[in-house]
Design a protein around this motif. Structure first.
Motif, PDB file in Angstrom:
ATOM      1  N   LEU A 191       9.327  14.377   2.320  1.00  0.00           N
ATOM      2  CA  LEU A 191       7.941  14.186   1.910  1.00  0.00           C
ATOM      3  C   LEU A 191       7.664  12.689   1.921  1.00  0.00           C
ATOM      4  O   LEU A 191       8.521  11.896   1.528  1.00  0.00           O
ATOM      5  CB  LEU A 191       7.698  14.745   0.509  1.00  0.00           C
ATOM      6  N   ILE A 192       6.462  12.324   2.345  1.00  0.00           N
ATOM      7  CA  ILE A 192       6.126  10.897   2.471  1.00  0.00           C
ATOM      8  C   ILE A 192       5.129  10.525   1.372  1.00  0.00           C
ATOM      9  O   ILE A 192       4.139  11.231   1.162  1.00  0.00           O
ATOM     10  CB  ILE A 192       5.486  10.629   3.858  1.00  0.00           C
ATOM     11  N   ALA A 193       5.407   9.415   0.671  1.00  0.00           N
ATOM     12  CA  ALA A 193       4.451   8.928  -0.336  1.00  0.00           C
ATOM     13  C   ALA A 193       4.210   7.430  -0.130  1.00  0.00           C
ATOM     14  O   ALA A 193       5.167   6.661   0.010  1.00  0.00           O
ATOM     15  CB  ALA A 193       4.984   9.170  -1.749  1.00  0.00           C
ATOM     16  N   ASN A 194       2.954   7.047  -0.115  1.00  0.00           N
ATOM     17  CA  ASN A 194       2.590   5.635   0.060  1.00  0.00           C
ATOM     18  C   ASN A 194       2.765   4.906  -1.282  1.00  0.00           C
ATOM     19  O   ASN A 194       2.042   5.183  -2.239  1.00  0.00           O
ATOM     20  CB  ASN A 194       1.133   5.559   0.533  1.00  0.00           C
ATOM     21  N   PRO A 195       3.693   3.956  -1.345  1.00  0.00           N
ATOM     22  CA  PRO A 195       3.983   3.328  -2.647  1.00  0.00           C
ATOM     23  C   PRO A 195       2.848   2.446  -3.160  1.00  0.00           C
ATOM     24  O   PRO A 195       2.824   2.092  -4.332  1.00  0.00           O
ATOM     25  CB  PRO A 195       5.218   2.470  -2.355  1.00  0.00           C
ATOM     26  N   TYR A 196       1.915   2.088  -2.268  1.00  0.00           N
ATOM     27  CA  TYR A 196       0.788   1.256  -2.703  1.00  0.00           C
ATOM     28  C   TYR A 196      -0.272   2.114  -3.396  1.00  0.00           C
ATOM     29  O   TYR A 196      -1.181   1.598  -4.014  1.00  0.00           O
ATOM     30  CB  TYR A 196       0.146   0.550  -1.494  1.00  0.00           C
ATOM     31  N   GLU A 197      -0.196   3.452  -3.222  1.00  0.00           N
ATOM     32  CA  GLU A 197      -1.234   4.334  -3.753  1.00  0.00           C
ATOM     33  C   GLU A 197      -0.610   5.220  -4.835  1.00  0.00           C
ATOM     34  O   GLU A 197       0.049   6.220  -4.540  1.00  0.00           O
ATOM     35  CB  GLU A 197      -1.789   5.188  -2.599  1.00  0.00           C
ATOM     36  N   ILE A 198      -0.842   4.856  -6.085  1.00  0.00           N
ATOM     37  CA  ILE A 198      -0.165   5.547  -7.198  1.00  0.00           C
ATOM     38  C   ILE A 198      -0.485   7.047  -7.184  1.00  0.00           C
ATOM     39  O   ILE A 198       0.393   7.884  -7.413  1.00  0.00           O
ATOM     40  CB  ILE A 198      -0.575   4.910  -8.558  1.00  0.00           C
ATOM     41  N   ASP A 199      -1.741   7.393  -6.862  1.00  0.00           N
ATOM     42  CA  ASP A 199      -2.098   8.818  -6.862  1.00  0.00           C
ATOM     43  C   ASP A 199      -1.341   9.604  -5.794  1.00  0.00           C
ATOM     44  O   ASP A 199      -1.084  10.795  -5.960  1.00  0.00           O
ATOM     45  CB  ASP A 199      -3.618   8.993  -6.660  1.00  0.00           C
ATOM     46  N   ASP A 200      -1.003   8.928  -4.706  1.00  0.00           N
ATOM     47  CA  ASP A 200      -0.227   9.614  -3.666  1.00  0.00           C
ATOM     48  C   ASP A 200       1.187   9.899  -4.180  1.00  0.00           C
ATOM     49  O   ASP A 200       1.761  10.958  -3.904  1.00  0.00           O
ATOM     50  CB  ASP A 200      -0.190   8.757  -2.388  1.00  0.00           C
TER      51      ASP A 200
ATOM     52  N   LEU B 234       7.474   3.820 -11.230  1.00  0.00           N
ATOM     53  CA  LEU B 234       7.370   4.105 -12.667  1.00  0.00           C
ATOM     54  C   LEU B 234       5.912   4.393 -13.059  1.00  0.00           C
ATOM     55  O   LEU B 234       5.636   5.298 -13.853  1.00  0.00           O
ATOM     56  CB  LEU B 234       7.901   2.913 -13.477  1.00  0.00           C
ATOM     57  N   LEU B 235       4.987   3.627 -12.462  1.00  0.00           N
ATOM     58  CA  LEU B 235       3.567   3.865 -12.754  1.00  0.00           C
ATOM     59  C   LEU B 235       3.141   5.250 -12.261  1.00  0.00           C
ATOM     60  O   LEU B 235       2.332   5.934 -12.888  1.00  0.00           O
ATOM     61  CB  LEU B 235       2.696   2.774 -12.113  1.00  0.00           C
ATOM     62  N   GLY B 236       3.702   5.654 -11.111  1.00  0.00           N
ATOM     63  CA  GLY B 236       3.406   6.994 -10.583  1.00  0.00           C
ATOM     64  C   GLY B 236       3.897   8.063 -11.550  1.00  0.00           C
ATOM     65  O   GLY B 236       3.210   9.060 -11.820  1.00  0.00           O
ATOM     66  N   PHE B 237       5.086   7.842 -12.085  1.00  0.00           N
ATOM     67  CA  PHE B 237       5.659   8.816 -13.013  1.00  0.00           C
ATOM     68  C   PHE B 237       4.835   8.855 -14.306  1.00  0.00           C
ATOM     69  O   PHE B 237       4.565   9.929 -14.865  1.00  0.00           O
ATOM     70  CB  PHE B 237       7.112   8.427 -13.299  1.00  0.00           C
ATOM     71  N   GLN B 238       4.394   7.680 -14.749  1.00  0.00           N
ATOM     72  CA  GLN B 238       3.559   7.610 -15.956  1.00  0.00           C
ATOM     73  C   GLN B 238       2.255   8.407 -15.736  1.00  0.00           C
ATOM     74  O   GLN B 238       1.867   9.227 -16.565  1.00  0.00           O
ATOM     75  CB  GLN B 238       3.219   6.145 -16.250  1.00  0.00           C
TER      76      GLN B 238
END
Ligand code: ADP
Ligand code: G6P
Length: 510
Positions: free
Chosen positions: A445-454, A320-324
């Motif tokens: 596609l791979i996204a690191n959940p610890y890194e919001i910018d990723d 959710l923070l990534g989407f924000q």
């Protein structure tokens, strides 16, 4: 193909018993890969399924048959295939809410700070495993009395709730002492008819297995490993989990191990360890996707989908923070993209889960308050269970599936999403590298959940991906899920067990 009599043992049965308006018990089926794969083998071979039918069940009550409208994979399991285990509320609280979900769940998902270590929980875990073992032994007794020939039985235990059961079964059958258990606390078991019974014990862990440096935090780690080594075969989703387990046996119990052939020596026995990545019922999801009604979608608005049990391991808040941050970074997307988060209530008696529910409500409110317009809200949040028929429609009609666990044994949602891609252009899968599924799903596609910018950058890449690239990626993903579906998993398991029996005979050694 090896086709033994099968006794499947899992904490939950494939259905829960609920009281209807006439105060009668009826089955509420729970969907899941396990029953889809294993159910038909139990039914065909007239095997048994041992498990807990939920808090409404009292010992001695007959298990109802499924209702005629029940089209779930568990509907064909007759009551004669079911052996219920009654667990009283106090025991369930310390065993399930306590040891299983407040200790092992966070510890095995590499979150030791969230794990609670409590001797009462551990005692309850041992006691509950003893109850399951006791039920399996009486099932074996029944079976061996019924069978005329010397049939072989395969006892297949599932998941972290039952990590001690195999050893208990083995010790009781061979009348050795039950390691460290004060017997007067428990029923004393005898198994007179089982001296010559032919059976093998197998275990499958549906969650990750942690490395030694994490597992050793558990105060009773030796007992735990010994419990697992009561099995003849132990399956995990990935090779990494297998290697972690083998290393724990080597470091913790000083076992001799063979890391090439994945074997652990324990006493006089050799235990086979095996990576067996589970799949989903691919054809069933394809059909569900073909028949699902259209998801209400505003024209021109892209849909990003999240589907999870509401669990802190799933990384939903960071999603959710990534989407924000995406909306902050690219305000042109405001009004043009929606995140649909479907979260099933889970383990609501455990504090961490209650806290997560509160935090989620707040976060969804904040983000919606920040960006909503009179006609559009950025997040649609469903806190509830959705029928598979409906879920398939969401999978099919989403532009992106955003799957961000901090740690996940496999993650079936990713595989279900892929199996439902029947449209052109198809959706894009984004997955965390820390889900077991990511190991196989190379084209996601791979996204690191610890890194919001990723998460933000990967979302942008998914939303802007050309249609031919989407198609190419999804075709590879679909081919793999089709060929390595849940039935393939079941066959692979039986093949491994067949090989074990061929190589060392059917008897089990104490
Ligand atoms: P876990 O086993 O940790 O819950 P998985 O992703 O492996 O995670 O499996 C979750 C299963 O639960 C999937 O089969 C998925 O379809 C189902 N599921 C998840 N969310 C929902 C929901 N809101 N409604 C119905 N089923 C759901
Ligand atoms: C995970 C576990 C299963 C468990 C499921 C639902 O998938 O591996 O064993 O049944 O979560 O959790 P619950 O606590 O409701 O059984």
């Amino acid at each position: 193909m090896y086709s033994p009599k099968l006794i499947v043992v899992s904490n939950r049965l494939p259905f829960v018993l609920k009281k209807n308006s006439e105060d009668e018990l009826e089955r509420v089926p729970s969907a899941g890969g396990l029953v889809t794969a294993v159910g038909p083998v139990v039914i065909q071979g007239n095997g048994l399924w041992v498990g807990w039918p939920g808090p409404n069940y009292k010992s001695g009550t007959p298990i109802p048959e499924s209702s005629p409208e029940d089209a779930s994979p568990s509907a064909k399991l007759l009551s004669s295939n079911i052996i219920p285990v009654e667990i009283d509320q106090n025991l369930m609280n310390n065993f399930y809410n306590g040891c299983c979900n407040a200790t092992f769940w966070p510890l095995f998902h590499l979150m030791p700070d969230k794990a609670v270590f409590n001797v009462d929980y551990w005692q309850a875990f041992r006691k509950a495993n003893f109850l399951f073992a006791e039920t399996v032994i009486s099932a074996l007794n029944k079976q061996s009395k019924k069978s005329t020939e010397k049939e072989s039985t395969l006892i297949w235990l599932h998941d972290y709730h039952l990590m001690l059961a195999a050893n208990t079964i083995r010790e009781v059958v061979h009348k050795t002492t039950i390691t460290g258990i004060e017997l007067e606390e428990f029923h004393i078991l005898t198994a007179p008819d089982l001296k010559n019974a032919n059976f093998k014990l197998a275990f499958f862990l549906h969650i990750p297995f942690p490395p030694w440096d994490i597992l050793r935090i558990f105060p009773w780690v030796d007992d735990l490993l010994q419990g697992l080594l009561g099995n003849d075969m132990i399956g995990f989703h990935t090779k990494d989990y297998c290697m972690n387990f083998i290393e724990c046996c080597r470091r913790g119990l000083k076992c001799r191990v063979d890391t090439e052939n994945l074997l652990v020596e324990h006493g006089a026995r050799t235990i086979k360890v095996c990576p067996l990545p589970i799949g989903v019922p691919y054809e069933r999801f394809q059909e569900l996707a073909r028949n699902a009604s259209n998801v209400i979608k505003e024209p021109g608005i892209k849909l990003i989908l999240g589907v999870d049990r509401l669990d802190y391991t799933k990384g939903i808040q960071n999603r959710l923070l990534g989407f924000q941050r995406l909306l902050e970074k690219k305000p042109d997307l405001i009004g043009k993209v929606t995140l649909l988060q479907i979260a099933v209530p889970s383990r609501q008696d455990v504090k961490e889960y209650q806290d997560l529910k509160e935090a989620m409500d707040k976060l969804v409110g904040n983000i919606n308050g920040q960006f909503s317009t009179p006609k559009w809200s950025p997040i649609r949040y469903i806190f509830g269970t959705v029928r598979q028929e409906e879920l398939a429609g969401y999978y099919r009609d989403s532009d992106v599936a955003l799957i961000t666990p901090f740690r996940d044994g496999m993650n079936l949602v990713a595989k279900e999403f892929v199996s439902c891609q029947i449209k052109n252009p198809p959706g894009v899968l984004i997955i965390s590298p820390f889900a077991g599924a990511a190991e196989q799903m190379e084209e996601a596609l791979i996204a690191n959940p610890y890194e919001i910018d990723d998460i933000v950058d990967t979302l942008i890449r998914a939303l802007e991906m050309p249609n031919d690239e989407k198609m190419l990626r999804i075709n590879y993903l679909k081919q793999r899920e089709q060929s390595q579906d849940v039935h393939f998993w079941m066959k692979s398991f039986l093949k491994v067990m067949g090989e074990i029996i061929e190589s060392d005979g059917e008897d089990i050694r104490p």
